[in-house]
Every structure is written in structure tokens, then in C-alpha cells.
Scaffold this active site. Structure first.
Site, PDB file in Angstrom:
ATOM      1  N   TYR A  89    -124.285 -29.020 -26.434  1.00  0.00           N
ATOM      2  CA  TYR A  89    -123.985 -27.926 -25.506  1.00  0.00           C
ATOM      3  C   TYR A  89    -123.359 -28.469 -24.218  1.00  0.00           C
ATOM      4  O   TYR A  89    -122.376 -27.952 -23.719  1.00  0.00           O
ATOM      5  CB  TYR A  89    -125.278 -27.161 -25.181  1.00  0.00           C
ATOM      6  CG  TYR A  89    -125.035 -25.859 -24.451  1.00  0.00           C
ATOM      7  CD1 TYR A  89    -124.979 -24.654 -25.152  1.00  0.00           C
ATOM      8  CD2 TYR A  89    -124.856 -25.828 -23.073  1.00  0.00           C
ATOM      9  CE1 TYR A  89    -124.749 -23.457 -24.500  1.00  0.00           C
ATOM     10  CE2 TYR A  89    -124.629 -24.635 -22.405  1.00  0.00           C
ATOM     11  CZ  TYR A  89    -124.578 -23.448 -23.120  1.00  0.00           C
ATOM     12  OH  TYR A  89    -124.347 -22.270 -22.476  1.00  0.00           O
ATOM     13  N   PHE A 142     -95.227 -13.884 -19.449  1.00  0.00           N
ATOM     14  CA  PHE A 142     -95.599 -13.588 -20.837  1.00  0.00           C
ATOM     15  C   PHE A 142     -96.419 -12.293 -20.873  1.00  0.00           C
ATOM     16  O   PHE A 142     -97.018 -11.908 -19.874  1.00  0.00           O
ATOM     17  CB  PHE A 142     -96.407 -14.767 -21.378  1.00  0.00           C
ATOM     18  CG  PHE A 142     -96.774 -14.612 -22.821  1.00  0.00           C
ATOM     19  CD1 PHE A 142     -95.791 -14.631 -23.801  1.00  0.00           C
ATOM     20  CD2 PHE A 142     -98.096 -14.438 -23.203  1.00  0.00           C
ATOM     21  CE1 PHE A 142     -96.124 -14.483 -25.136  1.00  0.00           C
ATOM     22  CE2 PHE A 142     -98.430 -14.296 -24.545  1.00  0.00           C
ATOM     23  CZ  PHE A 142     -97.450 -14.312 -25.507  1.00  0.00           C
ATOM     24  N   ASP A 143     -96.450 -11.609 -22.016  1.00  0.00           N
ATOM     25  CA  ASP A 143     -97.084 -10.281 -22.050  1.00  0.00           C
ATOM     26  C   ASP A 143     -98.570 -10.287 -21.692  1.00  0.00           C
ATOM     27  O   ASP A 143     -99.034  -9.413 -20.955  1.00  0.00           O
ATOM     28  CB  ASP A 143     -96.807  -9.531 -23.359  1.00  0.00           C
ATOM     29  CG  ASP A 143     -97.181 -10.304 -24.609  1.00  0.00           C
ATOM     30  OD1 ASP A 143     -97.518 -11.498 -24.484  1.00  0.00           O
ATOM     31  OD2 ASP A 143     -97.127  -9.737 -25.708  1.00  0.00           O
ATOM     32  N   ASP A 163     -97.486 -21.945 -16.558  1.00  0.00           N
ATOM     33  CA  ASP A 163     -97.934 -21.411 -17.845  1.00  0.00           C
ATOM     34  C   ASP A 163     -97.299 -22.322 -18.891  1.00  0.00           C
ATOM     35  O   ASP A 163     -96.106 -22.274 -19.141  1.00  0.00           O
ATOM     36  CB  ASP A 163     -97.474 -19.953 -17.972  1.00  0.00           C
ATOM     37  CG  ASP A 163     -97.908 -19.323 -19.283  1.00  0.00           C
ATOM     38  OD1 ASP A 163     -98.405 -20.054 -20.159  1.00  0.00           O
ATOM     39  OD2 ASP A 163     -97.736 -18.105 -19.439  1.00  0.00           O
ATOM     40  N   ALA A 196     -97.725 -23.219 -22.252  1.00  0.00           N
ATOM     41  CA  ALA A 196     -97.845 -23.152 -23.713  1.00  0.00           C
ATOM     42  C   ALA A 196     -96.848 -24.062 -24.424  1.00  0.00           C
ATOM     43  O   ALA A 196     -97.192 -24.737 -25.387  1.00  0.00           O
ATOM     44  CB  ALA A 196     -97.674 -21.704 -24.175  1.00  0.00           C
ATOM     45  N   LYS A 235     -99.940 -23.382 -29.217  1.00  0.00           N
ATOM     46  CA  LYS A 235     -98.499 -23.647 -29.295  1.00  0.00           C
ATOM     47  C   LYS A 235     -98.285 -25.163 -29.368  1.00  0.00           C
ATOM     48  O   LYS A 235     -98.500 -25.740 -30.414  1.00  0.00           O
ATOM     49  CB  LYS A 235     -97.772 -23.033 -28.092  1.00  0.00           C
ATOM     50  CG  LYS A 235     -98.310 -21.675 -27.621  1.00  0.00           C
ATOM     51  CD  LYS A 235     -97.996 -20.544 -28.550  1.00  0.00           C
ATOM     52  CE  LYS A 235     -98.612 -19.210 -28.167  1.00  0.00           C
ATOM     53  NZ  LYS A 235     -98.617 -18.798 -26.797  1.00  0.00           N
ATOM     54  N   HIS A 257     -97.743  -2.735 -28.273  1.00  0.00           N
ATOM     55  CA  HIS A 257     -97.020  -3.227 -29.450  1.00  0.00           C
ATOM     56  C   HIS A 257     -97.931  -3.738 -30.561  1.00  0.00           C
ATOM     57  O   HIS A 257     -97.574  -3.711 -31.718  1.00  0.00           O
ATOM     58  CB  HIS A 257     -96.018  -4.319 -29.050  1.00  0.00           C
ATOM     59  CG  HIS A 257     -96.660  -5.497 -28.368  1.00  0.00           C
ATOM     60  ND1 HIS A 257     -97.148  -5.418 -27.076  1.00  0.00           N
ATOM     61  CD2 HIS A 257     -96.921  -6.745 -28.792  1.00  0.00           C
ATOM     62  CE1 HIS A 257     -97.663  -6.595 -26.744  1.00  0.00           C
ATOM     63  NE2 HIS A 257     -97.541  -7.415 -27.769  1.00  0.00           N
TER      64      HIS A 257
HETATM   65  C1  LIG Z   1     -99.143 -17.529 -26.136  1.00  0.00           C
HETATM   66  C2  LIG Z   1     -98.886 -17.539 -24.711  1.00  0.00           C
HETATM   67  C3  LIG Z   1     -99.872 -17.154 -23.804  1.00  0.00           C
HETATM   68  C4  LIG Z   1    -101.223 -16.623 -24.228  1.00  0.00           C
HETATM   69  O1  LIG Z   1    -101.900 -17.528 -24.992  1.00  0.00           O
HETATM   70  P1  LIG Z   1    -102.871 -17.098 -26.197  1.00  0.00           P
HETATM   71  O2  LIG Z   1    -103.363 -18.399 -26.696  1.00  0.00           O
HETATM   72  O3  LIG Z   1    -102.055 -16.344 -27.189  1.00  0.00           O
HETATM   73  O4  LIG Z   1    -103.938 -16.265 -25.631  1.00  0.00           O
HETATM   74  C5  LIG Z   1     -99.554 -17.212 -22.463  1.00  0.00           C
HETATM   75  N1  LIG Z   1     -98.350 -17.609 -22.045  1.00  0.00           N
HETATM   76  C6  LIG Z   1     -97.384 -17.990 -22.895  1.00  0.00           C
HETATM   77  C7  LIG Z   1     -96.067 -18.433 -22.381  1.00  0.00           C
HETATM   78  C8  LIG Z   1     -97.608 -17.948 -24.255  1.00  0.00           C
HETATM   79  O5  LIG Z   1     -96.642 -18.294 -25.093  1.00  0.00           O
END
Ligand SMILES: *Cc1c(COP(=O)(O)O)cnc(C)c1O
Length: 458
Positions: A72, A124-125, A215, A217, A258, A450
Site C-alpha cells: 500500500y 484536449f476534450d 499536457d 500525452a 499514449k 460524443h
Molecule cells: C488522452 C489525453 C488526455 C486524457 O487522458 P486519459 O488517459 O484518456 O484520461 C489528456 N490530454 C491529451 C492530449 C490526451 O491525448
């Protein structure tokens, strides 16, 4: 002859995928209410919905899972991940989360409050979702060239420094949560952000005393493009470039699904201890204790290994090369695709593909449905459905681009799959003038519609 990039791996295990008939697909898409998210994966032959969590882990990642420490508190897996994050990103502090949006949720719980603005390149969304959920506003300062699919710009993901400067000048500092730079810029087509742009953004951020968050990813794919396209970086390694990118930021959110090539996981990286301390209680509330957050020990081990594999030049060359391979096939067939090709996906310009379908009838979603019917290929709409309604007026927001994204999972498909995909899309292109009507909404929810929207043919 210059030797091409080939996959730095061979295949040890395979997973069966099956073709279906057009009649079957007709039935399935109707049952799915013309929303490709509603399809079962067995109803799909080649799944290009997303590159998120769909990559193939390596033998070393699988074996790292066997040695995961499920304690843990203070698990060795946590320290493995901490070391990898420090080595690859330079950040001293981190919080593990179950995926990228969870990282956003925890970090924004500290940074974003009602009435704030959050400028950056296209958010990002889920990022925008978390901002708007807190009654704050995301302001898109991406360069104008990003919305012209035929302009070649080596760094179409860049933030427009003048636009950003204006936004910063015209708002009180305490109303600006942070600046978010998304690398690569997912919403503008997987387009990279240059090192120069990251640096200039950080200078502006520092001038106004605003934090810069990356961000991240697809930070490794971004580093690859910097190495290939930006002056002064061709001799640097991907890891050196990544370290420099992060050196300009105060923190990062990461969707490890990613570029870290795991099926689940994420984290927040912090430069200074203070912000880490403030975010920690939210991580405990929403995700889990500080040394595992949203992940099992085995998942943290696989992620640590994935961070190293995802930042190898030979791998990135073959990965980004496969995406370009599909783009080149489509271009040969004169299908309107976004250029330059993105790092993780090829985007089809649906407004050029289906000029006869009005934007009220979701041309990109219509095209995604046709591509599925033709070849059992699942793509995703990046257009008006995704853009949602304006939170105050509740009118549809029409983004500059109406795109279908063909997203390539990491280390999963061969170029034969790319050829099949290109052929199917060519067939749709050849009968494009027989398609006059799009889709209309039957049911939708107020935020991120979506994923669950139900549609029917007009
Ligand atoms: C996928 C993504 C996110 C969100 O990540 P999740 O792992 O899907 O929750 C945030 N920003 C970008 C640019 C992404 O491609």
C-alpha cells in the site's frame, strides 16, 4: 541508400481479428445508433478509434508486471516509476493517477476555480471538460495555420504568442489558472509544438507569474518531430529533447496510455514541492494513496519500463513512419488529408470529402460511419459532435475543422492493415457523390456528448 526505420521488435504473440460482411455492419451500426463508440470490438476489423491504451506492451513490460510490488505504501514499483519519471522528464515530484483525465482532475482541483481562464493551444476534450465543469473557460490560442489543412507548417501545434500575450494582458493574474501546452497538439491533428514555442510560452508565463503546465500525452512523438524538424536538434537524443521540453514547465499531466505504451495509467509531475503538497490530498481523495494513486504496483512497473521504450528513436521512427505511410497511401488516392501528417493519426478533412453535406448534419461523423460500413474500420469524429455546445448559449459550436481521425495504436498493426484501410477509404471516396445526407441527433448529454450520443440518418 539510407536505411529506413523498421520496427525495433518482432512479434511473439498475436491476437485474432475478424472481418464481417456489409450486411452485418449495416445492422450493427444501426443498433449502435450511428455512434462508433457503441460498437462491440468484435464488430470491428481494424480498430483505429484511438491510440489510447491500445498499444502492445513488450516482453520487458510484461515481465516487469510480474515483479510489481503491491504494498500500500512505499512500494518498490512506486520508486521504479519515480526514478523513470525523474530521468525522462526531470520532475522531482509526482503523483500517480489512473489515467490522464484523473491527473487533470487532481491538478485542476488546486489550480482552477470558478470564473478563471485557462489559455493554451487547443485543449484536449477531457481537459476542457474539467475546466468547464469548474465553471472556468479554456481559451484556444493555437496559431491560425493550424486550421488550414493544406498549409505546410512544421509545428502546426504551436501556441500563437501574440494571442496568448493579449489574453494574459487582458485578465487579472489571479483569474488565470495556468497556461496549458498540449504536446503534440491532439485537437489540431497530432501536430507538434516546437522547442522555440515552448520556450517563448514559458518566458511569457514567467513574465506574468502564471504557471506553465504541459499536457504530455505525446511528449515523445513531439520530441521526435523536434529532432527531425527544428534547427539545432538533429544531433540531440529524444531523451535530451524531452528533458529540455519539460525544463520550461512548472508541471505536467500525463496520460501514460499514449506515449508510455501502457494500457492504463497516468501521473502528474511537479517542479516544486509546494504545488505537489497542495495537490496530494486531492490525489488521496480521488485516486489513492500517494505511492500508488490510481495504479497497481505492477502497472507502475510496466509504466516505468514503457517510458524508456517510448523514448527510443528507432521505435519513434517506425511508429511515426507508419502513420505517414497511411497518410501517403491516402494522398495517392487524392483523399483530402491534413498535412503535415500528425504523430499518432491521419486526419481526413470531411468538409472537403463531403462538401455536399451541411455542417448541421455532421459530415465527419457521416464519413466515419461510411468507412466502417465499407471495411469494418473504426475511426473517430473530431468535429462538431466532439466540440459540443457552447456552455452559455447551448448552440452547437462549429470548430474550424471537421475531421475523421484514423488513430494508429502503438506496435499493433502492420502496414498491410494500413493498405487495407486506405483501400476501403478509397472505395468510399469513389462513391462520395452518391451520399447526400448526413446524420441528426436523437439523444445527447450536456457535456462530452460524443461518447454517448445517439444519431439517425437524416
Ligand atoms: C488522452 C489525453 C488526455 C486524457 O487522458 P486519459 O488517459 O484518456 O484520461 C489528456 N490530454 C491529451 C492530449 C490526451 O491525448
Amino acid at each position: 541508400m539510407k536505411l529506413p526505420f523498421a520496427e525495433p521488435y518482432k512479434i511473439k504473440m498475436v491476437e485474432t481479428i475478424r472481418k464481417s460482411t456489409k450486411v452485418q455492419r449495416q445492422n450493427w451500426i444501426e443498433q449502435a445508433k450511428f455512434n462508433l463508440f457503441n460498437l462491440r470490438s468484435e464488430q470491428v476489423y481494424i480498430d483505429l478509434l484511438t491510440d489510447s491504451g491500445t498499444g502492445a506492451m513488450s516482453d520487458l513490460q510484461w515481465s516487469a508486471m510480474m515483479t510489481g510490488d503491491e504494498s500500500y505504501a512505499g512500494a518498490s514499483s512506486y520508486y521504479n516509476l519515480k526514478n523513470a519519471i525523474k530521468e525522462i522528464t526531470g520532475f522531482d515530484y509526482f503523483l500517480p493517477t489512473h489515467q490522464g483525465r484523473a491527473a487533470e482532475n487532481v491538478l485542476f482541483s488546486v489550480l482552477v476555480k470558478e470564473g478563471d481562464i485557462v489559455p493554451g493551444n487547443s485543449h484536449f476534450d477531457t481537459t476542457k471538460g474539467h475546466i468547464e465543469f469548474r465553471k472556468a473557460r479554456a481559451i484556444d490560442c493555437t496559431i491560425d495555420q493550424a486550421s488550414d489543412t493544406s498549409v505546410f507548417h512544421p509545428f502546426k501545434g504551436n501556441c500563437d504568442i501574440d494571442k496568448l500575450g493579449k489574453v494574459l494582458r487582458s485578465h487579472p493574474v489571479d483569474k488565470i489558472s495556468c497556461i496549458i501546452l498540449t504536446v503534440t497538439n491532439n485537437s489540431s491533428g497530432g501536430q507538434p509544438v516546437s522547442m522555440g514555442n515552448i520556450r517563448e510560452t514559458s518566458v511569457l508565463a514567467a513574465k506574468y507569474g502564471v504557471k506553465l503546465i504541459i499536457d504530455s500525452a505525446r511528449f515523445a512523438e513531439n520530441a521526435w518531430f523536434i529532432q527531425q524538424r527544428e534547427k539545432g536538434y538533429s544531433g540531440k537524443s529524444i531523451r535530451e529533447i524531452a528533458l529540455e521540453m519539460f525544463s520550461y514547465a512548472d508541471g505536467m499531466t500525463m496520460s501514460s496510455k499514449k506515449d508510455a505504451i501502457v494500457n492504463m495509467g497516468g501521473f502528474i509531475g511537479f517542479r516544486d514541492e509546494e504545488l505537489f503538497r497542495k495537490a496530494a490530498p486531492f490525489n488521496i481523495m480521488f485516486e489513492g494513496y500517494l505511492t500508488y494513486g490510481g495504479m497497481s504496483g505492477r502497472d507502475m512497473n510496466a509504466l516505468a519500463q514503457g517510458l524508456y521504450e517510448g523514448t527510443e528513436a528507432e521505435y519513434l521512427g517506425s511508429r511515426v513512419g507508419q502513420v505517414a505511410y497511411l497518410g501517403t497511401r491516402l494522398k495517392e488516392y487524392e483523399i483530402p488529408v491534413l498535412e503535415p501528417f500528425g504523430g499518432h493519426a491521419i486526419f481526413i478533412d470531411a468538409l472537403k470529402f463531403f462538401p455536399q453535406i451541411s455542417r448541421e448534419e455532421f459530415p465527419a461523423q457521416t464519413l466515419a460511419v461510411e468507412i466502417y460500413l465499407e471495411g469494418g474500420i473504426r475511426s473517430v469524429e473530431i468535429g462538431t459532435l466532439l466540440a459540443d455546445r457552447d456552455p452559455s448559449t447551448r448552440q452547437n459550436r462549429y470548430p474550424a475543422l471537421e475531421l475523421v481521425r484514423l488513430t494508429i495504436p502503438r506496435r499493433v498493426f502492420t502496414n498491410n492493415h494500413m493498405d487495407y484501410t486506405a483501400a476501403a477509404i478509397r472505395n468510399v471516396f469513389e462513391r462520395r457523390n452518391d451520399i447526400h445526407k448526413g446524420l441528426k441527433i436523437l439523444k445527447e448529454v450536456p457535456i462530452m456528448r460524443h461518447f454517448t450520443v445517439e444519431l439517425e440518418r437524416v
